[in-house]
Design a protein around this motif. Structure first.
Motif, PDB file in Angstrom:
ATOM      1  N   ILE A  26      15.666   9.305   9.368  1.00  0.00           N
ATOM      2  CA  ILE A  26      16.688   9.212   8.323  1.00  0.00           C
ATOM      3  C   ILE A  26      16.142   9.716   6.990  1.00  0.00           C
ATOM      4  CG2 ILE A  26      18.086   7.603   6.968  1.00  0.00           C
ATOM      5  CD1 ILE A  26      19.117   8.144   9.805  1.00  0.00           C
ATOM      6  N   ALA A  27      14.921   9.323   6.657  1.00  0.00           N
ATOM      7  CA  ALA A  27      14.330   9.740   5.386  1.00  0.00           C
ATOM      8  C   ALA A  27      14.168  11.255   5.323  1.00  0.00           C
ATOM      9  CB  ALA A  27      12.977   9.046   5.189  1.00  0.00           C
ATOM     10  N   LEU A  28      13.703  11.849   6.414  1.00  0.00           N
ATOM     11  CA  LEU A  28      13.512  13.302   6.439  1.00  0.00           C
ATOM     12  C   LEU A  28      14.839  14.043   6.408  1.00  0.00           C
ATOM     13  CD1 LEU A  28      10.579  13.554   8.996  1.00  0.00           C
ATOM     14  CD2 LEU A  28      10.510  14.247   6.583  1.00  0.00           C
ATOM     15  N   GLU A  29      15.840  13.491   7.067  1.00  0.00           N
ATOM     16  CA  GLU A  29      17.145  14.137   7.078  1.00  0.00           C
ATOM     17  C   GLU A  29      17.814  14.050   5.706  1.00  0.00           C
ATOM     18  OE1 GLU A  29      21.122  14.274   9.964  1.00  0.00           O
ATOM     19  OE2 GLU A  29      19.659  12.636  10.149  1.00  0.00           O
ATOM     20  N   ALA A  30      17.659  12.907   5.060  1.00  0.00           N
ATOM     21  CA  ALA A  30      18.306  12.709   3.764  1.00  0.00           C
ATOM     22  C   ALA A  30      17.572  13.401   2.624  1.00  0.00           C
ATOM     23  CB  ALA A  30      18.414  11.214   3.469  1.00  0.00           C
ATOM     24  N   SER A  31      16.236  13.474   2.713  1.00  0.00           N
ATOM     25  CA  SER A  31      15.450  14.039   1.609  1.00  0.00           C
ATOM     26  C   SER A  31      14.186  14.681   2.174  1.00  0.00           C
ATOM     27  CB  SER A  31      15.085  12.924   0.614  1.00  0.00           C
ATOM     28  OG  SER A  31      14.362  13.426  -0.483  1.00  0.00           O
ATOM     29  N   ALA A  72       0.829  -1.210   0.000  1.00  0.00           N
ATOM     30  CA  ALA A  72       0.000   0.000   0.000  1.00  0.00           C
ATOM     31  C   ALA A  72       0.859   1.255   0.000  1.00  0.00           C
ATOM     32  CB  ALA A  72      -0.943  -0.008   1.198  1.00  0.00           C
ATOM     33  N   TRP A  73       1.932   1.247   0.809  1.00  0.00           N
ATOM     34  CA  TRP A  73       2.824   2.410   0.825  1.00  0.00           C
ATOM     35  C   TRP A  73       3.549   2.570  -0.505  1.00  0.00           C
ATOM     36  CZ3 TRP A  73       2.694   6.473   3.733  1.00  0.00           C
ATOM     37  CH2 TRP A  73       2.189   6.393   5.031  1.00  0.00           C
ATOM     38  N   ARG A  74       3.923   1.448  -1.141  1.00  0.00           N
ATOM     39  CA  ARG A  74       4.587   1.548  -2.443  1.00  0.00           C
ATOM     40  C   ARG A  74       3.652   2.160  -3.471  1.00  0.00           C
ATOM     41  NH1 ARG A  74       5.788  -3.597  -3.422  1.00  0.00           N
ATOM     42  NH2 ARG A  74       7.904  -3.487  -2.591  1.00  0.00           N
ATOM     43  N   LEU A  75       2.372   1.749  -3.466  1.00  0.00           N
ATOM     44  CA  LEU A  75       1.408   2.335  -4.384  1.00  0.00           C
ATOM     45  C   LEU A  75       1.277   3.833  -4.135  1.00  0.00           C
ATOM     46  CD1 LEU A  75      -0.760   2.141  -6.569  1.00  0.00           C
ATOM     47  CD2 LEU A  75      -2.388   1.449  -4.788  1.00  0.00           C
ATOM     48  N   CYS A  76       1.222   4.235  -2.863  1.00  0.00           N
ATOM     49  CA  CYS A  76       1.169   5.664  -2.546  1.00  0.00           C
ATOM     50  C   CYS A  76       2.405   6.385  -3.061  1.00  0.00           C
ATOM     51  CB  CYS A  76       1.038   5.867  -1.041  1.00  0.00           C
ATOM     52  SG  CYS A  76      -0.600   5.493  -0.387  1.00  0.00           S
ATOM     53  N   ARG A  77       3.557   5.730  -2.944  1.00  0.00           N
ATOM     54  CA  ARG A  77       4.798   6.338  -3.441  1.00  0.00           C
ATOM     55  C   ARG A  77       4.737   6.524  -4.950  1.00  0.00           C
ATOM     56  NH1 ARG A  77       9.326   2.397  -3.943  1.00  0.00           N
ATOM     57  NH2 ARG A  77       9.180   2.838  -6.164  1.00  0.00           N
ATOM     58  N   TRP A  78       4.312   5.477  -5.662  1.00  0.00           N
ATOM     59  CA  TRP A  78       4.200   5.590  -7.113  1.00  0.00           C
ATOM     60  C   TRP A  78       3.308   6.761  -7.509  1.00  0.00           C
ATOM     61  CZ3 TRP A  78       2.902  -0.259  -8.176  1.00  0.00           C
ATOM     62  CH2 TRP A  78       4.083  -1.022  -8.148  1.00  0.00           C
ATOM     63  N   LEU A  79       2.176   6.889  -6.818  1.00  0.00           N
ATOM     64  CA  LEU A  79       1.206   7.928  -7.172  1.00  0.00           C
ATOM     65  C   LEU A  79       1.681   9.313  -6.723  1.00  0.00           C
ATOM     66  CD1 LEU A  79      -2.045   6.023  -6.125  1.00  0.00           C
ATOM     67  CD2 LEU A  79      -1.279   6.454  -8.466  1.00  0.00           C
ATOM     68  N   ASP A  88      12.068  17.130   1.485  1.00  0.00           N
ATOM     69  CA  ASP A  88      10.897  17.467   0.682  1.00  0.00           C
ATOM     70  C   ASP A  88      10.302  16.263  -0.046  1.00  0.00           C
ATOM     71  OD1 ASP A  88      10.943  20.187   1.333  1.00  0.00           O
ATOM     72  OD2 ASP A  88      12.453  20.588  -0.220  1.00  0.00           O
ATOM     73  N   ASP A  89      11.020  15.167  -0.038  1.00  0.00           N
ATOM     74  CA  ASP A  89      10.583  13.978  -0.765  1.00  0.00           C
ATOM     75  C   ASP A  89      11.151  12.742  -0.075  1.00  0.00           C
ATOM     76  OD1 ASP A  89       9.634  12.215  -2.655  1.00  0.00           O
ATOM     77  OD2 ASP A  89      11.020  12.821  -4.249  1.00  0.00           O
ATOM     78  N   PRO A  90      10.721  12.457   1.172  1.00  0.00           N
ATOM     79  CA  PRO A  90      11.330  11.361   1.944  1.00  0.00           C
ATOM     80  C   PRO A  90      11.319  10.018   1.230  1.00  0.00           C
ATOM     81  CG  PRO A  90       9.881  12.684   3.331  1.00  0.00           C
ATOM     82  CD  PRO A  90       9.663  13.147   1.926  1.00  0.00           C
ATOM     83  N   ALA A  91      10.246   9.732   0.483  1.00  0.00           N
ATOM     84  CA  ALA A  91      10.141   8.426  -0.167  1.00  0.00           C
ATOM     85  C   ALA A  91      11.103   8.269  -1.331  1.00  0.00           C
ATOM     86  CB  ALA A  91       8.711   8.183  -0.644  1.00  0.00           C
ATOM     87  N   ALA A  92      11.825   9.333  -1.691  1.00  0.00           N
ATOM     88  CA  ALA A  92      12.823   9.224  -2.765  1.00  0.00           C
ATOM     89  C   ALA A  92      13.924   8.246  -2.393  1.00  0.00           C
ATOM     90  CB  ALA A  92      13.422  10.601  -3.063  1.00  0.00           C
ATOM     91  N   ILE A  93      14.133   8.025  -1.092  1.00  0.00           N
ATOM     92  CA  ILE A  93      15.212   7.121  -0.698  1.00  0.00           C
ATOM     93  C   ILE A  93      14.873   5.663  -0.972  1.00  0.00           C
ATOM     94  CG2 ILE A  93      15.783   8.778   1.125  1.00  0.00           C
ATOM     95  CD1 ILE A  93      14.941   6.643   3.169  1.00  0.00           C
TER      96      ILE A  93
END
Length: 261
Positions: A210-215, A148-155, A217-222
């Motif tokens: 970690i996601a917020l620190e690394a990216s 479900a999270w992957r689908l949200c990421r794709w969208l 504006d776009d945490p799911a980019a990692i």
């Protein structure tokens, strides 16, 4: 910045432009239908390989056309006939359930609108809960709900088209399930030493940080960037294939099996 965040940022620099290989399954659909195809791929991709999902969607599209993306009870007979004819699926445990799964996707979009609209109408965590509670194999019994999270990421990130480019607030709220990236993070030796003793909540809070620190504006980019690390490619590790070798990889010094080139 922490070692983990800096390492993850390195992965993003190296592999951030690499598309998710799962999305090859959507090739049979025109661009406007790829978000709906992503929903169907997420449901049907249970106990099938990438190649199996791609073949199944291709044959469904050939047999039923794009109406498979908005199937209704009127399509039940055609879906049952398709399942009966698909001999290559005879050992797939979910073959008989497949028509119902496809109908559930159509019912969901009739209730909630097309997937391309969800980043504008849902908070991502609410959308994940809704997907998990109303659709088969989307995480009703899981604490991670990776599909479900992957689908949200794709969208939300526009990886399948749709409104991702304009879904900044949705994108900033996207989470990376810790269990989805534990393997690559362990591979490059940045997980905390006591990780095995941590509970689910502590692991997810660390991952969110970690996601917020690394990216920020776009945490799911990692997520897709980490997915590339030593995952299977066509003839070797996907990361080496993408970069044309290991020489230019910023993670080479932390990799347990770097190539010689």
């Amino acid at each position: 910045m922490s070692l983990a965040s800096e390492t993850v940022r390195g992965a993003c620099r190296a592999f951030g432009s690499r598309p998710d290989p799962r999305l090859v399954a959507l090739d049979p659909f025109p661009s406007r239908d790829r978000p709906a195809g992503a929903l169907l791929a997420s449901i049907l991709g249970q106990d099938l390989t990438f190649a199996g999902v791609a073949r199944l969607l291709r044959e469904l599209c050939d047999g039923l056309g794009v109406r498979v993306l908005a199937a209704s009870p009127a399509d039940w007979s055609d879906l049952e006939k398709f399942a009966a004819r698909a001999g290559w699926l005879r050992d797939w445990a979910h073959r008989e359930a497949m028509p119902g799964w496809i109908l559930s996707a159509g019912d969901f979009t009739r209730s909630h609108g097309g997937p391309e609209t969800w980043p504008d109408t849902f908070d991502p965590e609410v959308l994940v809960r809704t997907l998990a509670s109303e659709l088969p194999w989307m995480g009703a019994r899981s604490s991670h709900r990776i599909k479900a999270w992957r689908l949200c990421r794709w969208l939300g990130r526009g990886e399948v088209g749709g409104s991702g480019a304009d879904a900044g607030d949705f994108r900033r709220k996207l989470r990376v399930p810790h269990s989805a990236v534990e393997r690559p993070l362990k591979t490059v030796s940045v997980l905390p030493s006591a990780w095995g003793a941590w509970g689910v909540r502590d692991r997810q809070e660390w991952m969110d940080g970690i996601a917020l620190e690394a990216s920020p504006d776009d945490p799911a980019a990692i997520w897709p960037a980490l997915d590339a690390i030593l995952s299977r490619g066509h003839a070797g590790p996907a990361c080496q294939e993408f970069l044309g070798g290991c020489r230019k990889c910023p993670l080479r010094t932390r990799c347990p099996s770097p190539g010689s080139d």
